[in-house]
Design a protein around this motif. Structure first.
Motif, PDB file in Angstrom:
ATOM      1  N   VAL A  79       0.828  -1.206   0.000  1.00  0.00           N
ATOM      2  CA  VAL A  79       0.000   0.000   0.000  1.00  0.00           C
ATOM      3  C   VAL A  79       0.863   1.258   0.000  1.00  0.00           C
ATOM      4  O   VAL A  79       0.433   2.305  -0.476  1.00  0.00           O
ATOM      5  N   ASP A 103      -7.488   3.283   1.171  1.00  0.00           N
ATOM      6  CA  ASP A 103      -7.197   2.646   2.462  1.00  0.00           C
ATOM      7  C   ASP A 103      -7.838   3.503   3.564  1.00  0.00           C
ATOM      8  O   ASP A 103      -7.923   4.730   3.432  1.00  0.00           O
ATOM      9  N   ILE A 105      -6.772   4.730   6.049  1.00  0.00           N
ATOM     10  CA  ILE A 105      -5.888   5.804   6.537  1.00  0.00           C
ATOM     11  C   ILE A 105      -5.710   6.956   5.539  1.00  0.00           C
ATOM     12  O   ILE A 105      -5.024   7.917   5.837  1.00  0.00           O
ATOM     13  N   GLY A 208       2.429  -1.906   6.179  1.00  0.00           N
ATOM     14  CA  GLY A 208       2.055  -3.099   6.943  1.00  0.00           C
ATOM     15  C   GLY A 208       2.833  -3.200   8.252  1.00  0.00           C
ATOM     16  O   GLY A 208       2.311  -3.660   9.274  1.00  0.00           O
TER      17      GLY A 208
HETATM   18  C1  GLC Z   1      -4.459  -4.111   4.762  1.00  0.00           C
HETATM   19  C2  GLC Z   1      -5.343  -3.133   5.528  1.00  0.00           C
HETATM   20  C3  GLC Z   1      -4.904  -1.718   5.281  1.00  0.00           C
HETATM   21  C4  GLC Z   1      -3.431  -1.589   5.626  1.00  0.00           C
HETATM   22  C5  GLC Z   1      -2.601  -2.588   4.842  1.00  0.00           C
HETATM   23  C6  GLC Z   1      -1.144  -2.545   5.289  1.00  0.00           C
HETATM   24  O1  GLC Z   1      -4.685  -3.985   3.404  1.00  0.00           O
HETATM   25  O2  GLC Z   1      -6.700  -3.289   5.179  1.00  0.00           O
HETATM   26  O3  GLC Z   1      -5.665  -0.805   6.026  1.00  0.00           O
HETATM   27  O4  GLC Z   1      -2.950  -0.278   5.421  1.00  0.00           O
HETATM   28  O5  GLC Z   1      -3.098  -3.873   5.029  1.00  0.00           O
HETATM   29  O6  GLC Z   1      -0.354  -3.389   4.528  1.00  0.00           O
END
Ligand code: GLC
Length: 431
Positions: A79, A103, A105, A208
């Motif tokens: 992401v 997302d 965030i 992540g």
């Molecule tokens: C998943 C979550 C997302 C997070 C992402 C991080 O997709 O839904 O909110 O930012 O993982 O890798």
């Protein structure tokens, strides 16, 4: 937190199923936004593990609105990279992106590039979604994304191996997890599986890791690393202990390569039957049930640290429409269809991800597909500090995951890394 999760699960089980809005009623009144023949570009699932769920969504939409062709583009797996790609395209005001996944965030980060859907989506569509998600996506009065689904960090465990090594329940604390993981790893290796590891998670330097590290931090300190009021709580003994603990897993109960793992890397090891425990999101549940190398598994709240609580980071995905789209009406129609109660039901079940629409939590099919789902999740999970940081969220998260990563790799001592992080965050907010 652990108790809350269990309680809400119990209360969910005793809730009776309520009737869903019938799909037909929705279909008959569905507004495609335009009669013109247009093609729009949708930037889909960044993890890419459930492409069939997105393709099926598009197919259902195109049956309703045959004049609109939706092209599915798979986003970058990380992401952090995906955000970089979006920002570059938005800065150039490119019309290549019509609909994007947002997302949880990102509303504050991307608001200036996304259209306000509040006057476009029917009010009952907005009212069907969990209010906390609508609040999360409302920036300066504008609804910049429609909620699709929720994610939260959870612990997957091999039920067959817990039984084999005579553990009665999944670990309640990190200490218990460490001890169980070490015992099972040692036992499985002694039986000849050299590739077996105790615990897999997401340790690469990307978003992540921010979610994993936030969970360690909250479970150890009881607080977020950056509070809703902007208080920076990274540099203290408990926080340092949390990161040092995670660093001690690398190359003991976790593979040395975990420092470059994202969700899909962890899932790969787990699905091959080579991990006793995995931290991941709900999307890995359905694929775990299908894996032939996993005889039996369960899911549980993440373990507690010294603060006496386990913590789960809130994740999830929403749908937004680019301000630079040449076809905003068609794009909005697709965003509205994708996040409709009808489509969320299909989509949630296909991806084993809890829906954003409240009424679906009473649906027996949803309960069966994801017994861990609860509409209270938004309240009992920990949000990353994106509502406070808004457009600076990515800068905050990058400083944070880089600092934590330097501890995991042994590049920096935890106390030095946390002192530098505190200074960097102070600088960022004093600019
Ligand atoms: C998943 C979550 C997302 C997070 C992402 C991080 O997709 O839904 O909110 O930012 O993982 O890798």
């Amino acid at each position: 937190m652990r108790k809350l999760l269990l309680l809400s699960l119990v209360s969910l089980l005793i809730l009776s199923a309520s009737a869903l809005t019938t799909a037909q009623d929705d279909d008959m009144s569905f507004d495609c936004g335009t009669d013109e023949e247009v093609t729009i570009n949708y930037f889909g699932d960044p993890v890419g593990s459930h492409p069939e769920a997105e393709a099926a969504t598009i197919e259902r939409f195109m049956e309703l609105c045959p004049n609109i062709t939706v092209e599915l583009n798979t986003g970058a797996a990380s992401v952090t990279d995906l955000l970089g790609f979006y920002l570059q395209a938005f800065e150039a005001e490119s019309s290549d992106l019509d609909v994007i996944r947002v997302d949880v965030i990102w509303p504050g980060q991307l608001a200036e590039h996304l259209i306000d859907l509040s006057g476009i989506a029917p009010q009952e569509h907005i009212d069907a979604q969990l209010p906390a998600l609508i609040a999360n996506n409302t920036i300066d009065g504008e609804l910049v994304a429609l909620p699709l689904r929720i994610g939260f960090g959870m612990l997957y465990y091999r039920a067959d191996l817990l039984e084999k090594y005579e553990f009665e329940a999944p670990p309640a604390t990190w200490e218990e997890l460490e001890a169980m993981a070490a015992t099972i790893q040692e036992g499985e290796r002694a039986e000849g599986n050299d590739e077996f590891w105790g615990f897999v998670w997401q340790g690469n330097a990307y978003e992540g890791l921010t979610t994993n590290a936030l969970e360690w931090h909250v479970s150890e300190t009881g607080d977020n690393f950056l509070t809703a009021d902007g208080e920076i709580l990274t540099n203290n003994e408990a926080a340092i202990a949390a990161y040092e603990r995670a660093a001690s897993w690398v190359d003991t109960i976790s593979p040395p390569g975990v420092v470059s793992y994202a969700e899909e890397d962890a899932r790969g090891v787990w699905h091959a039957g080579n991990a006793a425990f995995m931290r991941n999101w709900p999307y890995a549940y359905v694929t775990s049930t299908e894996s032939e190398d996993i005889p039996a598994f369960g899911v549980a709240p993440l373990p507690a640290g010294e603060a006496g609580i386990g913590a789960a980071a809130l994740g999830g995905w929403h749908i937004g429409v680019s301000r630079y789209s040449d076809h905003p009406e068609a794009a909005a129609a697709f965003a509205i269809y994708m996040t409709s109660v009808e489509n969320q039901k299909f989509y949630s079940i296909d991806t084993s991800s809890p829906p954003a629409a409240l009424e679906l939590y009473d649906d027996p099919d949803i309960q069966e597909a994801m017994p861990f789902a609860s509409p209270d999740v938004v309240e009992i999970t920990t949000a990353r500090p994106s509502n406070f940081a808004r457009a600076q969220y990515n800068a905050v998260s990058t400083l944070y995951f880089e600092a934590v990563h330097s501890i995991l790799t042994g590049e920096e001592d935890a106390d030095v890394a946390m002192e530098l992080l505190e200074l960097d965050l102070e600088d960022l907010f004093s600019e």
